[in-house]
Design a protein around this motif. Structure first.
Motif, PDB file in Angstrom:
ATOM      1  N   ILE A 359       0.872  -1.190   0.000  1.00 46.10           N
ATOM      2  CA  ILE A 359       0.000   0.000   0.000  1.00 46.10           C
ATOM      3  C   ILE A 359       0.901   1.230   0.000  1.00 46.10           C
ATOM      4  O   ILE A 359       1.878   1.299   0.765  1.00 46.10           O
ATOM      5  CB  ILE A 359      -0.912   0.053   1.243  1.00 46.10           C
ATOM      6  CG1 ILE A 359      -1.796  -1.195   1.320  1.00 46.10           C
ATOM      7  CG2 ILE A 359      -1.775   1.311   1.241  1.00 46.10           C
ATOM      8  CD1 ILE A 359      -2.620  -1.278   2.594  1.00 46.10           C
ATOM      9  N   ASN A 360       0.570   2.202  -0.809  1.00 49.91           N
ATOM     10  CA  ASN A 360       1.322   3.465  -0.839  1.00 49.91           C
ATOM     11  C   ASN A 360       0.368   4.595  -0.462  1.00 49.91           C
ATOM     12  O   ASN A 360      -0.642   4.808  -1.135  1.00 49.91           O
ATOM     13  CB  ASN A 360       1.910   3.689  -2.240  1.00 49.91           C
ATOM     14  CG  ASN A 360       2.974   4.786  -2.228  1.00 49.91           C
ATOM     15  OD1 ASN A 360       3.045   5.579  -1.308  1.00 49.91           O
ATOM     16  ND2 ASN A 360       3.779   4.837  -3.290  1.00 49.91           N
ATOM     17  N   ILE A 361       0.680   5.297   0.634  1.00 51.61           N
ATOM     18  CA  ILE A 361      -0.197   6.363   1.131  1.00 51.61           C
ATOM     19  C   ILE A 361       0.570   7.681   1.071  1.00 51.61           C
ATOM     20  O   ILE A 361       1.606   7.840   1.731  1.00 51.61           O
ATOM     21  CB  ILE A 361      -0.654   6.089   2.577  1.00 51.61           C
ATOM     22  CG1 ILE A 361      -1.295   4.694   2.686  1.00 51.61           C
ATOM     23  CG2 ILE A 361      -1.614   7.175   3.053  1.00 51.61           C
ATOM     24  CD1 ILE A 361      -1.571   4.259   4.110  1.00 51.61           C
ATOM     25  N   LYS A 362       0.085   8.619   0.273  1.00 49.53           N
ATOM     26  CA  LYS A 362       0.748   9.915   0.145  1.00 49.53           C
ATOM     27  C   LYS A 362       0.470  10.784   1.373  1.00 49.53           C
ATOM     28  O   LYS A 362      -0.565  10.655   2.028  1.00 49.53           O
ATOM     29  CB  LYS A 362       0.255  10.641  -1.118  1.00 49.53           C
ATOM     30  CG  LYS A 362       0.543   9.903  -2.419  1.00 49.53           C
ATOM     31  CD  LYS A 362       2.047   9.776  -2.665  1.00 49.53           C
ATOM     32  CE  LYS A 362       2.340   9.103  -4.003  1.00 49.53           C
ATOM     33  NZ  LYS A 362       3.791   8.884  -4.202  1.00 49.53           N
ATOM     34  N   ALA A 363       1.395  11.684   1.650  1.00 46.74           N
ATOM     35  CA  ALA A 363       1.273  12.577   2.802  1.00 46.74           C
ATOM     36  C   ALA A 363      -0.020  13.379   2.727  1.00 46.74           C
ATOM     37  O   ALA A 363      -0.389  13.900   1.662  1.00 46.74           O
ATOM     38  CB  ALA A 363       2.467  13.518   2.858  1.00 46.74           C
ATOM     39  N   GLY A 364      -0.725  13.457   3.856  1.00 46.79           N
ATOM     40  CA  GLY A 364      -1.941  14.246   3.948  1.00 46.79           C
ATOM     41  C   GLY A 364      -3.191  13.556   3.445  1.00 46.79           C
ATOM     42  O   GLY A 364      -4.294  14.104   3.556  1.00 46.79           O
ATOM     43  N   LYS A 365      -3.057  12.354   2.895  1.00 51.61           N
ATOM     44  CA  LYS A 365      -4.208  11.641   2.363  1.00 51.61           C
ATOM     45  C   LYS A 365      -4.950  10.884   3.464  1.00 51.61           C
ATOM     46  O   LYS A 365      -4.382  10.530   4.497  1.00 51.61           O
ATOM     47  CB  LYS A 365      -3.771  10.642   1.278  1.00 51.61           C
ATOM     48  CG  LYS A 365      -3.196  11.305   0.034  1.00 51.61           C
ATOM     49  CD  LYS A 365      -4.235  12.145  -0.694  1.00 51.61           C
ATOM     50  CE  LYS A 365      -3.688  12.758  -1.967  1.00 51.61           C
ATOM     51  NZ  LYS A 365      -4.695  13.576  -2.673  1.00 51.61           N
ATOM     52  N   ASN A 366      -6.252  10.643   3.191  1.00 56.80           N
ATOM     53  CA  ASN A 366      -7.101   9.918   4.134  1.00 56.80           C
ATOM     54  C   ASN A 366      -7.452   8.566   3.522  1.00 56.80           C
ATOM     55  O   ASN A 366      -8.142   8.495   2.512  1.00 56.80           O
ATOM     56  CB  ASN A 366      -8.367  10.747   4.401  1.00 56.80           C
ATOM     57  CG  ASN A 366      -9.212  10.159   5.516  1.00 56.80           C
ATOM     58  OD1 ASN A 366      -9.461   8.955   5.552  1.00 56.80           O
ATOM     59  ND2 ASN A 366      -9.677  11.011   6.410  1.00 56.80           N
ATOM     60  N   ILE A 367      -6.944   7.504   4.129  1.00 60.05           N
ATOM     61  CA  ILE A 367      -7.136   6.148   3.614  1.00 60.05           C
ATOM     62  C   ILE A 367      -8.017   5.372   4.585  1.00 60.05           C
ATOM     63  O   ILE A 367      -7.783   5.395   5.801  1.00 60.05           O
ATOM     64  CB  ILE A 367      -5.788   5.414   3.461  1.00 60.05           C
ATOM     65  CG1 ILE A 367      -4.857   6.195   2.548  1.00 60.05           C
ATOM     66  CG2 ILE A 367      -5.989   4.002   2.937  1.00 60.05           C
ATOM     67  CD1 ILE A 367      -5.361   6.386   1.135  1.00 60.05           C
ATOM     68  N   ALA A 368      -9.016   4.678   4.071  1.00 60.86           N
ATOM     69  CA  ALA A 368      -9.910   3.881   4.911  1.00 60.86           C
ATOM     70  C   ALA A 368      -9.710   2.396   4.627  1.00 60.86           C
ATOM     71  O   ALA A 368      -9.552   1.993   3.468  1.00 60.86           O
ATOM     72  CB  ALA A 368     -11.363   4.267   4.655  1.00 60.86           C
ATOM     73  N   LEU A 369      -9.687   1.598   5.695  1.00 59.18           N
ATOM     74  CA  LEU A 369      -9.587   0.141   5.580  1.00 59.18           C
ATOM     75  C   LEU A 369     -10.920  -0.477   5.956  1.00 59.18           C
ATOM     76  O   LEU A 369     -11.464  -0.192   7.031  1.00 59.18           O
ATOM     77  CB  LEU A 369      -8.486  -0.389   6.505  1.00 59.18           C
ATOM     78  CG  LEU A 369      -7.078   0.190   6.308  1.00 59.18           C
ATOM     79  CD1 LEU A 369      -6.120  -0.402   7.338  1.00 59.18           C
ATOM     80  CD2 LEU A 369      -6.568  -0.073   4.897  1.00 59.18           C
ATOM     81  N   VAL A 370     -11.452  -1.317   5.072  1.00 59.30           N
ATOM     82  CA  VAL A 370     -12.770  -1.917   5.265  1.00 59.30           C
ATOM     83  C   VAL A 370     -12.649  -3.414   5.091  1.00 59.30           C
ATOM     84  O   VAL A 370     -11.835  -3.901   4.304  1.00 59.30           O
ATOM     85  CB  VAL A 370     -13.777  -1.356   4.234  1.00 59.30           C
ATOM     86  CG1 VAL A 370     -15.125  -2.052   4.349  1.00 59.30           C
ATOM     87  CG2 VAL A 370     -13.939   0.144   4.415  1.00 59.30           C
ATOM     88  N   GLY A 371     -13.463  -4.157   5.852  1.00 59.35           N
ATOM     89  CA  GLY A 371     -13.466  -5.602   5.680  1.00 59.35           C
ATOM     90  C   GLY A 371     -13.992  -6.311   6.907  1.00 59.35           C
ATOM     91  O   GLY A 371     -14.285  -5.677   7.933  1.00 59.35           O
ATOM     92  N   PRO A 372     -14.143  -7.627   6.825  1.00 61.84           N
ATOM     93  CA  PRO A 372     -14.694  -8.384   7.948  1.00 61.84           C
ATOM     94  C   PRO A 372     -13.730  -8.441   9.116  1.00 61.84           C
ATOM     95  O   PRO A 372     -12.526  -8.246   8.957  1.00 61.84           O
ATOM     96  CB  PRO A 372     -14.911  -9.781   7.346  1.00 61.84           C
ATOM     97  CG  PRO A 372     -13.882  -9.884   6.261  1.00 61.84           C
ATOM     98  CD  PRO A 372     -13.777  -8.504   5.685  1.00 61.84           C
ATOM     99  N   SER A 373     -14.254  -8.721  10.307  1.00 64.12           N
ATOM    100  CA  SER A 373     -13.407  -8.906  11.486  1.00 64.12           C
ATOM    101  C   SER A 373     -12.455 -10.069  11.242  1.00 64.12           C
ATOM    102  O   SER A 373     -12.830 -11.089  10.662  1.00 64.12           O
ATOM    103  CB  SER A 373     -14.264  -9.201  12.725  1.00 64.12           C
ATOM    104  OG  SER A 373     -15.098  -8.113  13.014  1.00 64.12           O
ATOM    105  N   GLY A 374     -11.202  -9.889  11.674  1.00 65.42           N
ATOM    106  CA  GLY A 374     -10.207 -10.937  11.472  1.00 65.42           C
ATOM    107  C   GLY A 374      -9.508 -10.846  10.138  1.00 65.42           C
ATOM    108  O   GLY A 374      -8.666 -11.686   9.802  1.00 65.42           O
ATOM    109  N   GLY A 375      -9.825  -9.803   9.373  1.00 62.87           N
ATOM    110  CA  GLY A 375      -9.209  -9.652   8.056  1.00 62.87           C
ATOM    111  C   GLY A 375      -7.824  -9.043   8.095  1.00 62.87           C
ATOM    112  O   GLY A 375      -7.130  -9.010   7.086  1.00 62.87           O
TER     113      GLY A 375
END
Length: 579
Positions: A359-375
């Motif tokens: 995963i590449n996250i640029k400075a100042g960006k808002n990234i969300a992680l979604v998925g089932p529990s235990g993922g």
């Protein structure tokens, strides 16, 4: 020997006190040994002199003996007071080292060990070690001196009688050694069982609201009863072993007296021992028996202290795992560019939780992680501040491998807001100030305002000095969450992790806190673990993760159009079919 070397290390800062204690113990032993010698001399050579001479001289002898016992008084005072102070200081140092080491241990250690057991090691175990540290060398030294001194003097009175005593004492030593080996195992079991009791009490008291809400007081009593009974059984075993040990040694002491009387009568009839010598001999038997009694009574203390110190060493030898590399750098002026490069992770060589993830996250960006529990969403975020280390691959911040950055500077640039907020026992001001311990009152108030909690705090009778109770029980979930957000505002980190920060709140509280989180996220690189998908619609990128890795990525509109997993989760929530 390895255990004893580590134990002796704690005496080093107090060498003067230790040797002074041993010197006083030497003086006390010599005084105790000298009295029968003096009495024997007076009986044989002084009391047979002229009465007038005796009356003139006895005053000086009495003064000399009195001075001797005044010296003994001060020596015993030093042993009893400063000897204990030395033990207490050693206990303090051990507790400091243990606490410092516990602070350095990774999350994986706390995943496997109970807090109640750790508390047992910090409190009751260290007290037993302190008592051993003080009484151990002193009791062994004094007892050894008295026993060896008594035997040496007894040899000058009659060799044959003394050899008989040596034979009985040798059997006594073998018996003691065998019993001690049995007691060592039992006392180690004692330590484990009382730790279980502490653990049970802690779990029950911390969860007392859950206990009462389910009306499960009887269940908790039964669970505690089992732990308490197991400890009792272990204590009974230890006292049975102690009973055999003490009774056996008492029997051998009786044999010592019998051997003196029988052999003394034989040697008197043979004319090789005088009746006056036998009386002196009996006095020295008492001096010989006294240190043996001390060692017998000391055995329980020794076994407790030794078992406790072994448990202490077990914790101190637990690997910290996550440490600064030799040439680790302090990271400064962090922009917030984050990259996960082919990252894989597993707990203790188990199946991979994350596998070859990039995963590449640029400075100042808002990234969300979604998925089932235990993922693996929370695990992915926990790798960034190095709560755990990656198994394979690397994570970089501004191009620097996080393993090449000092832990303190790495974690200082990352703020975490979690679903389960922890409040320390103290005031609201202290809890907000935890984000920056040196912060001024003005900075704390400003952080509270930005977290939308200032007005509520000011409505309280004691304002910022309001006591929050253990784990913040006097505050609602939303209030605790806003205080935790104020902590992060105060810390002002360039990188932010929001771990399902609103999932446990009601809709009204969620909307209120969402505004605070949006304010907090401005101009920061933000990773959001989302449970309620309505909170991440404006994220720059949404990444869908399950136990097979990254399944989808894109913004809200793109993923809805794709009609894949994200759209499925989103529709479930808004159709009211799931959480």
């Amino acid at each position: 020997m390895k255990v004893w070397k580590k134990f002796i290390k704690y005496y080093e800062p107090y060498r003067f006190l230790f040797f002074a204690d041993m010197f006083c113990a030497l003086v006390v032993s010599l005084i105790d040994l000298s009295f029968p010698v003096i009495l024997n001399y007076l009986v044989k050579h002084f009391f047979i002199m002229d009465k007038i001479y005796i009356m003139k001289t006895i005053t000086y002898i009495g003064i000399g003996l009195l001075i001797m016992y005044v010296v003994k008084y001060f020596c015993q005072y030093f042993i009893a007071s400063w000897g204990h102070i030395m033990g207490a200081k050693m206990e303090t140092n051990m507790r400091r080292d243990l606490f410092d080491h516990l602070q350095m241990l990774p999350f994986s250690y706390y995943d496997e060990n109970n807090t109640g057991e750790m508390m047992s090691k910090l409190v009751s175990d260290l007290f037993d070690i302190s008592e051993l540290a003080h009484h151990g060398p002193e009791n062994i030294f004094i007892s050894a001196l008295k026993i060896l001194g008594s035997f040496a003097i007894l040899l000058t009175i009659n060799v044959k009688m003394t050899l008989i005593l040596c034979a009985v004492t040798a059997v006594m030593v073998v018996f003691s050694f065998v019993q001690n080996s049995k007691m060592q195992r039992i006392f180690m079991d004692n330590r484990k069982k009382i730790a279980n009791v502490n653990s049970m009490v802690q779990d029950s008291l911390l969860g007392i609201r859950v206990v009462k809400s389910f009306a499960n007081e009887k269940l908790e009593k039964r669970k505690f009863g089992r732990a308490n009974k197991n400890y009792l059984d272990s204590k009974v075993s230890s006292y049975v072993a102690m009973g055999k040990f003490m009774a056996g040694n008492s029997f051998f002491q009786g044999v010592l007296y019998v051997s003196v009387i029988v052999s003394g009568a034989i040697f008197i009839t043979q004319g090789t021992v005088k009746a006056t010598d036998l009386a002196t001999y009996a006095l020295y038997i008492n001096i010989l028996i006294n240190p043996i009694d001390v060692l017998i009574n000391f055995t329980e203390q020794f076994q407790k202290g030794y078992a406790s110190f072994k448990r202490f060493i077990d914790v101190m030898e637990a690997e910290t795992e996550i440490e600064n590399r030799e040439n680790a750098e302090v990271i400064k002026d962090v922009k917030g560019n984050i990259e996960y490069k082919n990252v894989s992770f597993s707990y203790d060589d188990e199946a991979y939780v994350l596998k070859d993830l990039s995963i590449n996250i640029k400075a100042g960006k808002n990234i969300a992680l979604v998925g089932p529990s235990g993922g693996g969403k929370t695990t992915l975020c926990s790798l960034l501040p190095r709560f755990y280390d990656v198994t394979e691959g690397a994570i970089t911040i501004d191009g620097k491998d996080i393993r090449d950055i000092t832990l303190e500077s790495l974690r200082s640039c990352i703020g975490v807001v979690q679903q389960d907020v922890y409040m320390f026992s103290g005031t609201i001001k202290e809890n907000i100030g935890y984000g920056k311990p040196e912060a001024t009152d003005e900075e704390i108030i400003e952080a509270a305002k930005r977290a939308n909690i200032h007005d509520y705090i000011m409505s309280l009778e004691d304002g910022y000095d309001t006591y929050v109770g253990e784990r913040g029980v006097k505050l609602s979930g939303g209030q605790k969450q806003r205080i935790s957000i104020a902590r992060v505002f105060l810390k002002n980190p360039p990188i932010l992790i929001l771990d399902e920060a609103t999932s446990a709140l009601d809709n009204e509280s969620e909307r209120f806190i969402q505004k605070s989180l949006e304010e907090l996220s401005k101009n920061r690189t933000t990773i959001v673990i989302a449970h309620r998908l309505s909170t991440i619609r404006n994220a720059d990128e949404i990444i869908v993760i399950n136990n097979e890795g990254i399944q989808e990525r894109g913004n809200h509109e793109q993923l809805i159009e794709k009609q894949g997993l994200y759209a499925y989760y989103y529709n479930m929530q808004f159709e009211g079919l799931g959480a």
